[in-house]
Motif scaffolding. Structure first.
Motif, short mmCIF file in Angstrom:
data_model
loop_
_atom_site.label_atom_id
_atom_site.label_comp_id
_atom_site.label_asym_id
_atom_site.label_seq_id
_atom_site.Cartn_x
_atom_site.Cartn_y
_atom_site.Cartn_z
N LYS A 52 0.55 -1.17 -0.19
CA LYS A 52 0.14 -0.26 -0.03
C LYS A 52 1.19 1.35 -0.27
N SER A 56 0.70 4.03 -3.40
CA SER A 56 1.08 5.26 -2.48
C SER A 56 1.66 6.01 -3.02
N ASN A 59 1.30 6.81 -6.94
CA ASN A 59 0.33 7.38 -7.20
C ASN A 59 0.39 8.61 -6.72
N CYS A 61 -0.42 9.71 -3.55
CA CYS A 61 -1.13 10.33 -2.76
C CYS A 61 -0.16 10.13 -1.43
N CYS A 64 -3.32 8.22 1.47
CA CYS A 64 -2.61 7.42 1.71
C CYS A 64 -1.55 6.40 2.22
N LEU A 65 -0.19 6.89 2.09
CA LEU A 65 1.02 7.35 2.16
C LEU A 65 0.89 7.63 3.93
N HIS A 68 -0.80 4.11 5.83
CA HIS A 68 -0.45 3.05 5.75
C HIS A 68 0.64 2.92 6.67
N ILE A 144 -5.98 -0.55 -3.11
CA ILE A 144 -5.27 0.24 -2.86
C ILE A 144 -5.14 1.65 -3.70
N ASN A 145 -5.05 0.57 -5.12
CA ASN A 145 -5.26 2.12 -6.59
C ASN A 145 -6.82 2.87 -6.62
N ASN A 148 -6.20 5.04 -4.09
CA ASN A 148 -5.40 6.44 -4.20
C ASN A 148 -6.26 7.24 -5.53
#
Length: 166
Positions: A52, A56, A59, A61, A64-65, A68, A144-145, A148
């Motif tokens: 994840k 992230s 992407n 993101c 999400c970073l 996660h 997760i995509n 993101n």
């Protein structure tokens, strides 16, 4: 001693979220959350977090970073391995061959603009995961995509997540 004032939230204004997608499409949010839970049942928690985090990163993101990396730390992952993940190819010694196979698969699935998932990447992952594990790993990478893309397109604000709160 060098200070990094630019890295603290008191000096960097938060961006404004565009909309609260979970509020305006609660059934979509709940469906993605159910899919996420189902996908992750077949993936070890720390490995799931590494995947994840890597997706992230690719992407861009931030939301999400934030989530996660905190979840990975709570699951027992080390700061060093999380930090090195963005440069995993130069830091292979921090990861097992199984983890590297999962990270490579994550990159191939996440960055589809490079073409299809290469056979050698898939085959390497298949050597480290049985078919059920591999199917769950692929599902986890795809989910997760999805997260993101919702977070980036709606500009969800990072920094407020607490592990165990989702």
């Amino acid at each position: 001693m060098t200070t990094h004032a630019h890295a603290t939230s008191e000096y960097v204004p938060e961006h404004t979220p565009r909309l609260n997608w979970a509020e305006h499409a609660p059934e979509v949010y709940k469906a993605v959350a159910r899919l996420d839970a189902a996908a992750n049942k077949g993936v070890e928690p720390v490995l799931a977090e590494l995947v994840k985090i890597r997706a992230s990163q690719l992407n861009h993101c931030a939301f999400c970073l934030d989530m996660h990396t905190k979840d990975a730390l709570a699951a027992g992952e080390s700061v060093q391995r999380i930090v090195q993940l963005s440069a995993w190819e130069e830091s292979r010694h921090f990861y097992t061959e199984r983890e590297i196979a999962a990270i490579e698969l994550t990159e191939a699935i996440t960055v589809l603009t490079d073409g299809f998932v290469p056979d050698e990447v898939f085959e390497k992952a298949a050597k480290h995961f049985d078919e059920t594990e591999l199917t769950h790993l692929i599902a986890s990478i795809n989910v997760i995509n999805v997260w993101n893309r919702f977070a980036v397109s709606t500009r969800m604000v990072p920094g407020h997540y607490t592990p165990g709160s989702h």
